[in-house]
Design an enzyme around this catalytic site. Structure first.
Site, PDB file in Angstrom:
ATOM      1  N   CYS A   1       0.855  -1.186   0.000  1.00 48.54           N
ATOM      2  CA  CYS A   1       0.000   0.000   0.000  1.00 48.54           C
ATOM      3  C   CYS A   1       0.894   1.240   0.000  1.00 48.54           C
ATOM      4  CB  CYS A   1      -0.909  -0.004   1.223  1.00 48.54           C
ATOM      5  SG  CYS A   1       0.027   0.126   2.765  1.00 48.54           S
TER       6      CYS A   1
ATOM      7  N   HIS B   1       2.896   1.868  10.833  1.00 47.30           N
ATOM      8  CA  HIS B   1       1.822   1.692  11.835  1.00 47.30           C
ATOM      9  C   HIS B   1       1.854   2.764  12.916  1.00 47.30           C
ATOM     10  CE1 HIS B   1       1.800  -2.348  10.315  1.00 47.30           C
ATOM     11  NE2 HIS B   1       2.957  -2.639  10.850  1.00 47.30           N
TER      12      HIS B   1
ATOM     13  N   CYS C   1       2.509   6.301   8.568  1.00 48.85           N
ATOM     14  CA  CYS C   1       1.647   6.611   7.424  1.00 48.85           C
ATOM     15  C   CYS C   1       0.767   7.819   7.788  1.00 48.85           C
ATOM     16  CB  CYS C   1       0.773   5.401   7.096  1.00 48.85           C
ATOM     17  SG  CYS C   1      -0.389   5.754   5.774  1.00 48.85           S
TER      18      CYS C   1
ATOM     19  N   HIS D   1      -1.938  -5.363  17.739  1.00 49.51           N
ATOM     20  CA  HIS D   1      -1.343  -4.750  16.549  1.00 49.51           C
ATOM     21  C   HIS D   1      -0.670  -3.428  16.936  1.00 49.51           C
ATOM     22  CE1 HIS D   1      -0.945  -2.967  12.573  1.00 49.51           C
ATOM     23  NE2 HIS D   1      -1.086  -4.195  12.089  1.00 49.51           N
TER      24      HIS D   1
ATOM     25  N   GLU E   1      -0.339  -0.643  15.439  1.00 44.63           N
ATOM     26  CA  GLU E   1      -1.130   0.565  15.175  1.00 44.63           C
ATOM     27  C   GLU E   1      -2.129   0.811  16.305  1.00 44.63           C
ATOM     28  OE1 GLU E   1      -3.174   0.852  11.306  1.00 44.63           O
ATOM     29  OE2 GLU E   1      -4.745   1.986  12.317  1.00 44.63           O
TER      30      GLU E   1
ATOM     31  N   THR F   1      -6.892   1.222  10.689  1.00 42.14           N
ATOM     32  CA  THR F   1      -6.976   1.580   9.255  1.00 42.14           C
ATOM     33  C   THR F   1      -7.203   0.370   8.343  1.00 42.14           C
ATOM     34  OG1 THR F   1      -4.566   1.448   9.079  1.00 42.14           O
ATOM     35  CG2 THR F   1      -5.497   3.628   9.453  1.00 42.14           C
TER      36      THR F   1
ATOM     37  N   CYS G   1      -8.727   2.763   5.875  1.00 45.20           N
ATOM     38  CA  CYS G   1      -8.013   3.249   4.695  1.00 45.20           C
ATOM     39  C   CYS G   1      -8.712   2.756   3.419  1.00 45.20           C
ATOM     40  CB  CYS G   1      -6.591   2.711   4.773  1.00 45.20           C
ATOM     41  SG  CYS G   1      -5.599   3.131   3.366  1.00 45.20           S
TER      42      CYS G   1
ATOM     43  N   ASN H   1      -3.405  -7.829   8.006  1.00 47.02           N
ATOM     44  CA  ASN H   1      -4.327  -7.548   6.904  1.00 47.02           C
ATOM     45  C   ASN H   1      -4.338  -8.678   5.874  1.00 47.02           C
ATOM     46  OD1 ASN H   1      -2.800  -6.513   4.320  1.00 47.02           O
ATOM     47  ND2 ASN H   1      -1.694  -5.681   6.074  1.00 47.02           N
TER      48      ASN H   1
END
Ligand code: SF4
Length: 274
Positions: free
Chosen positions: A12, A72, A94, A122, A124, A156, A184, A214
């Site tokens: 991404c 993240h 990001c 996670h 993030e 996200t 996202c 993901n």
């Protein structure tokens, strides 16, 4: 054999940006340290190590004070610690994750009880919790809501269907709910396209790290519709999978290098020449 390969699989924007930033920094000569893998992909992390980007688990393992913050993001307490110790910090958070962090801060300032929807382990999500001053909760079915004003922020990479379900579960228990949709659009595109392919292909192959949240989610979504396999590399492919199969779908998570996806496509094309 028909092979459908997702156009929106692979790195991404945030991951591409983080890798480019790290590689540029490593070109200056000094190794760049990443607290945790820069991307959740074992093969890519090994490749990055050869180029001077080294994964460590703790600040104590960083030998030259040069550290990159992953796409993240990071818990603000760790960031403070790095600044206090005068580390050279290369921030590759990001911008879309940074935006989610700001929304969490804003909700806390406005007095909302913050609920983060995502995977508790996670990085993030851990970072988002930190921006809430560790006062937020992570959504789970067991969460007992006692607050009336609730602010909701999703990870996200969350599946939007799951998020809709969570919002509807919360709705009956609160007086006011403020939602920031931080999912996202790259996540939405990947899931949408994977679903589209899974519905028409006889079998799905999802390429990416087994430690990538993901990619694992894409695999779980695909296997609801078709027989699916989550692989990290072509070595895991077994010819036995393809008996009675006329079409194969291929997709990949946001942390999968395009080369890994192309390797799978090439391998299958060789196995099933047109
Ligand atoms: S999935 Fe979206 S928000 Fe997450 S790192 Fe990639 S571009 Fe950024």
């Amino acid at each position: 054999m028909k092979i459908y390969c997702a156009k929106h699989g692979g790195f991404c924007f945030g991951v591409t940006r983080a890798i480019k930033t790290a590689l540029d920094a490593a070109k200056e000569g000094k190794a760049v340290y990443s607290l945790g893998p820069l991307i959740h992909n074992r093969i890519a992390v090994e490749d990055l190590r050869k180029k001077g980007i080294i994964t460590v688990d703790t600040i104590g393992e960083i030998k030259n004070k040069k550290v990159i913050i992953r796409s993240h993001g990071i818990h603000p307490d760790i960031l403070k610690k790095l600044k206090k110790k005068n580390f050279e910090i290369i921030d590759a958070t990001c911008p879309r994750v940074r935006r989610a962090q700001r929304y969490v801060e804003k909700l806390i300032k406005e007095g909302y009880y913050v609920i983060i929807v995502g995977e508790k382990d996670h990085p993030e999500v851990k970072g988002l919790l930190g921006y809430a001053g560790n006062k937020a909760d992570i959504y789970s079915d067991q969460l007992k809501l006692k607050k009336r004003r609730v602010g909701v922020v999703p990870q996200t990479t969350l599946d939007i269907e799951h998020f809709n379900q969570v919002v509807s579960n919360l709705m009956g228990n609160v007086l006011e709910m403020k939602i920031y949709n931080t999912i996202c659009h790259e996540t939405i595109l990947r899931i949408k396209e994977a679903l589209h392919i899974a519905k028409k292909a006889d079998l799905m192959i999802v390429v990416g790290g087994k430690n990538s949240a993901n990619t694992t989610r894409l695999y779980q979504i695909c296997k609801k519709y078709k027989r699916a396999y989550h692989i990290e590399s072509v070595d895991e492919i077994s010819p036995a999978w393809f008996a009675d199969v006329k079409s194969i779908g291929i997709t990949a998570g946001a942390s999968t290098p395009n080369k890994q996806v192309q390797d799978v496509v090439k391998y299958l094309r060789k196995m099933f020449p047109k």
